[in-house]
Design a protein around this motif. Structure first.
Motif, PDB file in Angstrom:
ATOM      1  N   LYS A 112       0.847  -1.199   0.000  1.00 19.66           N
ATOM      2  CA  LYS A 112       0.000   0.000   0.000  1.00 19.66           C
ATOM      3  C   LYS A 112       0.877   1.243   0.000  1.00 19.66           C
ATOM      4  CE  LYS A 112      -3.615   0.053   2.711  1.00 19.66           C
ATOM      5  NZ  LYS A 112      -4.466   0.180   3.933  1.00 19.66           N
ATOM      6  N   VAL A 113       0.398   2.285  -0.672  1.00 16.00           N
ATOM      7  CA  VAL A 113       1.028   3.604  -0.636  1.00 16.00           C
ATOM      8  C   VAL A 113      -0.055   4.616  -0.284  1.00 16.00           C
ATOM      9  CG1 VAL A 113       2.227   5.397  -1.942  1.00 16.00           C
ATOM     10  CG2 VAL A 113       2.788   2.990  -2.340  1.00 16.00           C
ATOM     11  N   GLU A 114       0.200   5.409   0.748  1.00 15.61           N
ATOM     12  CA  GLU A 114      -0.762   6.420   1.175  1.00 15.61           C
ATOM     13  C   GLU A 114      -0.083   7.782   1.241  1.00 15.61           C
ATOM     14  OE1 GLU A 114      -2.058   4.697   4.914  1.00 15.61           O
ATOM     15  OE2 GLU A 114      -3.961   4.118   3.987  1.00 15.61           O
ATOM     16  N   VAL A 115      -0.848   8.823   0.944  1.00 17.20           N
ATOM     17  CA  VAL A 115      -0.340  10.194   0.980  1.00 17.20           C
ATOM     18  C   VAL A 115      -1.253  11.032   1.863  1.00 17.20           C
ATOM     19  CG1 VAL A 115       0.237  12.249  -0.357  1.00 17.20           C
ATOM     20  CG2 VAL A 115       0.615   9.973  -1.340  1.00 17.20           C
ATOM     21  N   GLU A 116      -0.672  11.697   2.852  1.00 14.75           N
ATOM     22  CA  GLU A 116      -1.398  12.647   3.692  1.00 14.75           C
ATOM     23  C   GLU A 116      -0.811  14.036   3.456  1.00 14.75           C
ATOM     24  OE1 GLU A 116      -3.996  12.091   5.557  1.00 14.75           O
ATOM     25  OE2 GLU A 116      -4.038   9.905   5.324  1.00 14.75           O
ATOM     26  N   VAL A 117      -1.675  15.047   3.424  1.00 12.66           N
ATOM     27  CA  VAL A 117      -1.205  16.401   3.139  1.00 12.66           C
ATOM     28  C   VAL A 117      -1.737  17.373   4.183  1.00 12.66           C
ATOM     29  CG1 VAL A 117      -1.059  15.952   0.663  1.00 12.66           C
ATOM     30  CG2 VAL A 117      -3.160  16.922   1.614  1.00 12.66           C
ATOM     31  N   LYS A 118      -1.046  18.502   4.303  1.00 16.21           N
ATOM     32  CA  LYS A 118      -1.501  19.621   5.118  1.00 16.21           C
ATOM     33  C   LYS A 118      -1.792  20.799   4.199  1.00 16.21           C
ATOM     34  CE  LYS A 118      -1.351  18.696   9.637  1.00 16.21           C
ATOM     35  NZ  LYS A 118      -2.432  19.008  10.584  1.00 16.21           N
ATOM     36  N   HIS A 119      -2.921  21.470   4.459  1.00 12.83           N
ATOM     37  CA  HIS A 119      -3.331  22.604   3.636  1.00 12.83           C
ATOM     38  C   HIS A 119      -3.192  23.907   4.414  1.00 12.83           C
ATOM     39  CE1 HIS A 119      -5.442  19.229   1.662  1.00 12.83           C
ATOM     40  NE2 HIS A 119      -5.329  19.949   0.563  1.00 12.83           N
ATOM     41  N   THR A 120      -3.099  24.985   3.664  1.00  9.84           N
ATOM     42  CA  THR A 120      -3.169  26.323   4.222  1.00  9.84           C
ATOM     43  C   THR A 120      -3.895  27.201   3.222  1.00  9.84           C
ATOM     44  OG1 THR A 120      -1.891  28.107   5.252  1.00  9.84           O
ATOM     45  CG2 THR A 120      -1.013  27.165   3.214  1.00  9.84           C
ATOM     46  N   LEU A 121      -4.238  28.408   3.629  1.00 14.24           N
ATOM     47  CA  LEU A 121      -4.881  29.358   2.726  1.00 14.24           C
ATOM     48  C   LEU A 121      -3.859  30.399   2.288  1.00 14.24           C
ATOM     49  CD1 LEU A 121      -8.367  29.995   4.388  1.00 14.24           C
ATOM     50  CD2 LEU A 121      -7.870  28.687   2.319  1.00 14.24           C
ATOM     51  N   ARG A 122      -3.721  30.561   0.995  1.00 15.57           N
ATOM     52  CA  ARG A 122      -2.830  31.568   0.435  1.00 15.57           C
ATOM     53  C   ARG A 122      -3.666  32.487  -0.446  1.00 15.57           C
ATOM     54  NH1 ARG A 122       2.242  27.588  -1.241  1.00 15.57           N
ATOM     55  NH2 ARG A 122       2.964  27.208   0.896  1.00 15.57           N
ATOM     56  N   GLY A 123      -3.910  33.682   0.075  1.00 14.02           N
ATOM     57  CA  GLY A 123      -4.762  34.605  -0.657  1.00 14.02           C
ATOM     58  C   GLY A 123      -6.177  34.094  -0.808  1.00 14.02           C
ATOM     59  N   GLY A 124      -6.629  33.327   0.183  1.00 13.95           N
ATOM     60  CA  GLY A 124      -7.976  32.788   0.131  1.00 13.95           C
ATOM     61  C   GLY A 124      -8.101  31.502  -0.659  1.00 13.95           C
ATOM     62  N   THR A 125      -6.984  31.018  -1.220  1.00 14.39           N
ATOM     63  CA  THR A 125      -7.007  29.791  -2.022  1.00 14.39           C
ATOM     64  C   THR A 125      -6.317  28.668  -1.256  1.00 14.39           C
ATOM     65  OG1 THR A 125      -6.920  31.093  -4.056  1.00 14.39           O
ATOM     66  CG2 THR A 125      -6.346  28.752  -4.216  1.00 14.39           C
ATOM     67  N   PRO A 126      -6.964  27.509  -1.108  1.00 13.80           N
ATOM     68  CA  PRO A 126      -6.306  26.394  -0.415  1.00 13.80           C
ATOM     69  C   PRO A 126      -5.049  25.946  -1.166  1.00 13.80           C
ATOM     70  CG  PRO A 126      -8.663  25.998  -0.661  1.00 13.80           C
ATOM     71  CD  PRO A 126      -8.338  27.180  -1.517  1.00 13.80           C
ATOM     72  N   ALA A 127      -4.005  25.648  -0.426  1.00 13.03           N
ATOM     73  CA  ALA A 127      -2.750  25.179  -1.021  1.00 13.03           C
ATOM     74  C   ALA A 127      -2.146  24.116  -0.118  1.00 13.03           C
ATOM     75  CB  ALA A 127      -1.775  26.340  -1.202  1.00 13.03           C
ATOM     76  N   ILE A 128      -1.492  23.138  -0.735  1.00 13.07           N
ATOM     77  CA  ILE A 128      -0.815  22.079   0.018  1.00 13.07           C
ATOM     78  C   ILE A 128       0.566  22.573   0.420  1.00 13.07           C
ATOM     79  CG2 ILE A 128       0.126  19.741  -0.101  1.00 13.07           C
ATOM     80  CD1 ILE A 128      -2.084  19.057  -2.085  1.00 13.07           C
ATOM     81  N   VAL A 129       0.846  22.544   1.719  1.00 11.76           N
ATOM     82  CA  VAL A 129       2.140  23.030   2.193  1.00 11.76           C
ATOM     83  C   VAL A 129       3.131  21.896   2.425  1.00 11.76           C
ATOM     84  CG1 VAL A 129       1.223  25.134   3.208  1.00 11.76           C
ATOM     85  CG2 VAL A 129       1.296  23.048   4.578  1.00 11.76           C
ATOM     86  N   SER A 130       2.642  20.691   2.690  1.00 12.77           N
ATOM     87  CA  SER A 130       3.557  19.576   2.924  1.00 12.77           C
ATOM     88  C   SER A 130       2.809  18.262   2.775  1.00 12.77           C
ATOM     89  CB  SER A 130       4.194  19.665   4.316  1.00 12.77           C
ATOM     90  OG  SER A 130       3.194  19.647   5.315  1.00 12.77           O
ATOM     91  N   SER A 131       3.585  17.201   2.545  1.00  8.41           N
ATOM     92  CA  SER A 131       3.017  15.866   2.350  1.00  8.41           C
ATOM     93  C   SER A 131       3.851  14.846   3.101  1.00  8.41           C
ATOM     94  CB  SER A 131       2.997  15.492   0.860  1.00  8.41           C
ATOM     95  OG  SER A 131       2.323  16.444   0.076  1.00  8.41           O
ATOM     96  N   VAL A 132       3.209  13.783   3.531  1.00 10.98           N
ATOM     97  CA  VAL A 132       3.921  12.629   4.069  1.00 10.98           C
ATOM     98  C   VAL A 132       3.415  11.404   3.314  1.00 10.98           C
ATOM     99  CG1 VAL A 132       2.265  12.290   5.963  1.00 10.98           C
ATOM    100  CG2 VAL A 132       4.548  11.285   6.111  1.00 10.98           C
ATOM    101  N   VAL A 133       4.357  10.607   2.832  1.00 12.31           N
ATOM    102  CA  VAL A 133       4.037   9.414   2.053  1.00 12.31           C
ATOM    103  C   VAL A 133       4.407   8.188   2.881  1.00 12.31           C
ATOM    104  CG1 VAL A 133       4.457   8.139  -0.082  1.00 12.31           C
ATOM    105  CG2 VAL A 133       4.483  10.644  -0.095  1.00 12.31           C
ATOM    106  N   THR A 134       3.472   7.255   2.976  1.00 10.07           N
ATOM    107  CA  THR A 134       3.697   6.013   3.713  1.00 10.07           C
ATOM    108  C   THR A 134       3.712   4.847   2.739  1.00 10.07           C
ATOM    109  OG1 THR A 134       2.519   6.934   5.618  1.00 10.07           O
ATOM    110  CG2 THR A 134       2.900   4.563   5.605  1.00 10.07           C
ATOM    111  N   VAL A 135       4.757   4.044   2.818  1.00  8.99           N
ATOM    112  CA  VAL A 135       4.911   2.864   1.961  1.00  8.99           C
ATOM    113  C   VAL A 135       4.878   1.633   2.856  1.00  8.99           C
ATOM    114  CG1 VAL A 135       6.433   1.636   0.368  1.00  8.99           C
ATOM    115  CG2 VAL A 135       6.255   4.136   0.254  1.00  8.99           C
ATOM    116  N   GLN A 136       3.914   0.777   2.618  1.00  5.35           N
ATOM    117  CA  GLN A 136       3.751  -0.411   3.452  1.00  5.35           C
ATOM    118  C   GLN A 136       4.140  -1.659   2.668  1.00  5.35           C
ATOM    119  OE1 GLN A 136      -0.083  -0.749   5.330  1.00  5.35           O
ATOM    120  NE2 GLN A 136       0.155  -2.931   5.740  1.00  5.35           N
TER     121      GLN A 136
END
Length: 321
Positions: A112-136
Motif C-alpha cells: 500500500k502507498v498512502e499520501v497525507e497532506v496539510k493545507h493552508t490558505l494563500r490569498g484565500g485559495t487552499p494550497a498544500i504546504v507539505s506531504s507525508v508518504v507512507t509505503v507499506q
C-alpha cells in the motif's frame, strides 16, 4: 493483455521529518539563547540604549523560529510505528536510502502507498504546504516527507495494476503465447534479443512480420511496410491473445528493422512500471533517433536491472547488435 496507465511521476524525493521532541528541544534552546542575549552581562557592548537592541534581536530571532516551528507543526505526521527514511519513488518502485547501498522495493513488494497532506490558505485559495508518504510492505512501514504536493495520486489508485503489469512474464513471440522462463530470476534481454533477431531473419518470422525472407539487415534498406508497422504496433500496445508481455520483443524488432513509425508507442512505454519494458523501449527509441531528453535516459532504470541487461540494452541503444 490489459496495461495500466503509465506512471505520471518520474522521481519523488522524500526525507525523514523531525520528531516533535526534537522540535520542542530546539524551541527551548532558542528560547533560552534569546533570553540570555537579551539579559546577559554583555548587553552594553551591543548597544548604548541599555539592551534595547539585543532584546529586539531576541524577539526577532524568537519570532523567526516560531514561524519555522509552525511550519514544521503544519507538516502531517507519519503514522504511529512507521520508520522514517530517505526514499525515492520512481516509476518502477521505491529506492530506500538511495545511494551505493540502496534497498530496492519493486511494486510486487509493496502492499500500500498512502499520501497525507496539510493545507493552508494563500490569498484565500487552499494550497498544500507539505506531504507525508507512507509505503507499506509485508514486514515494514516506511514514511517520508516532502514540501508541497508530491503528485502521486495515480500511484495510490493504480498500485495493484502496476504490480500486475510489472509481474507479468515476458513473451518471446509477438502474440504473447510463449513466456520466458527466466523472467524475474536473472538477465533476460540477451535472450529476448536473440528471439527478436530470429523473428527478423527467419522465413517464419518474416512471414509473421510481413517481411521479405532473408537477413533483417536487407530489410533495413527500405522502411518497414504498413503491415509490419501494424503487427509491431499491436504488440507494443499489448493487443495480443496471449497472457505474456510481447512489448519488449516488439520494441527490439522495431529497433532492428528501423520502424520509426512506432516511436510514439515506444515513448509511451518509456515509463512503463515494468523496468525491462521501460528500458528496452527507451533503447529502441534512442536507436531510432529519438532525442534522449524526450525519451529519458536508460540510466534512470539501472537500479532495477541486472548488470548484464544494462550492458546489452546500452549496446542496443547505440546500434550495436
Amino acid at each position: 493483455m490489459r496495461c495500466a496507465p503509465p506512471p505520471d511521476f518520474r522521481y519523488v524525493w522524500l526525507v525523514p521529518g523531525p520528531s516533535f521532541r526534537a522540535l520542542t528541544l530546539a524551541a527551548g534552546t532558542v528560547g533560552l539563547s534569546s533570553l540570555g542575549l537579551a539579559l546577559g552581562p554583555e548587553t552594553a557592548a551591543w548597544s548604548l540604549t541599555s539592551g534595547s537592541l539585543p532584546i529586539g534581536l531576541a524577539v526577532a530571532g524568537g519570532a523567526a523560529f516560531a514561524v519555522g516551528l509552525v511550519r514544521q507543526i503544519q507538516r502531517p505526521r507519519a503514522p504511529f510505528g512507521a520508520r522514517e527514511v530517505n526514499m525515492a519513488i520512481v516509476p518502477w518502485g521505491v529506492l530506500v536510502d538511495p545511494g551505493a547501498e540502496a534497498r530496492i522495493l519493486r511494486w510486487s513488494a509493496i502492499r500500500k502507498v498512502e499520501v497525507e497532506v496539510k493545507h493552508t490558505l494563500r490569498g484565500g485559495t487552499p494550497a498544500i504546504v507539505s506531504s507525508v508518504v507512507t509505503v507499506q510492505t509485508e514486514h515494514d512501514v516506511l514514511a517520508g516527507h516532502a514540501p508541497g504536493a508530491v503528485g502521486l495520486e495515480s500511484l495510490t489508485v493504480n498500485l495493484d495494476a502496476y504490480t500486475d503489469e510489472a509481474s507479468r512474464p515476458l513473451a518471446t513471440d509477438l502474440e504473447g503465447m510463449d513466456a520466458l522462463d527466466e523472467d524475474g530470476l536473472g538477465p533476460v534481454v540477451g535472450l529476448l534479443l536473440r528471439h527478436a533477431q530470429e523473428l527478423c531473419s527467419t522465413s517464419r518470422g518474416a512471414a509473421r512480420l510481413h517481411l521479405p525472407a532473408g537477413d533483417y539487415r536487407r530489410a533495413l534498406l527500405r522502411a518497414p511496410g504498413p503491415e509490419t508497422v501494424a503487427v509491431l504496433g499491436r504488440a507494443l500496445a499489448g493487443d495480443v491473445p496471449g497472457a505474456a508481455d510481447p512489448r519488449p520483443i516488439a520494441a527490439l524488432c522495431a529497433a532492428l528493422l528501423g520502424a520509426q513509425a512506432v516511436t510514439p508507442k515506444l515513448l509511451r512505454l518509456s515509463s512503463s512500471p515494468h523496468p525491462i519494458v521501460a528500458a528496452v523501449a527507451r533503447a529502441a527509441a534512442l536507436r531510432l533517433g529519438v532525442a534522449p531528453a524526450k525519451v529519458g535516459s536508460i540510466e534512470e532504470v539501472d537500479e532495477f536491472l541486472f548488470e548484464e541487461d544494462r550492458v546489452i540494452i546500452a549496446r542496443i541503444a547505440a546500434g550495436i547488435d
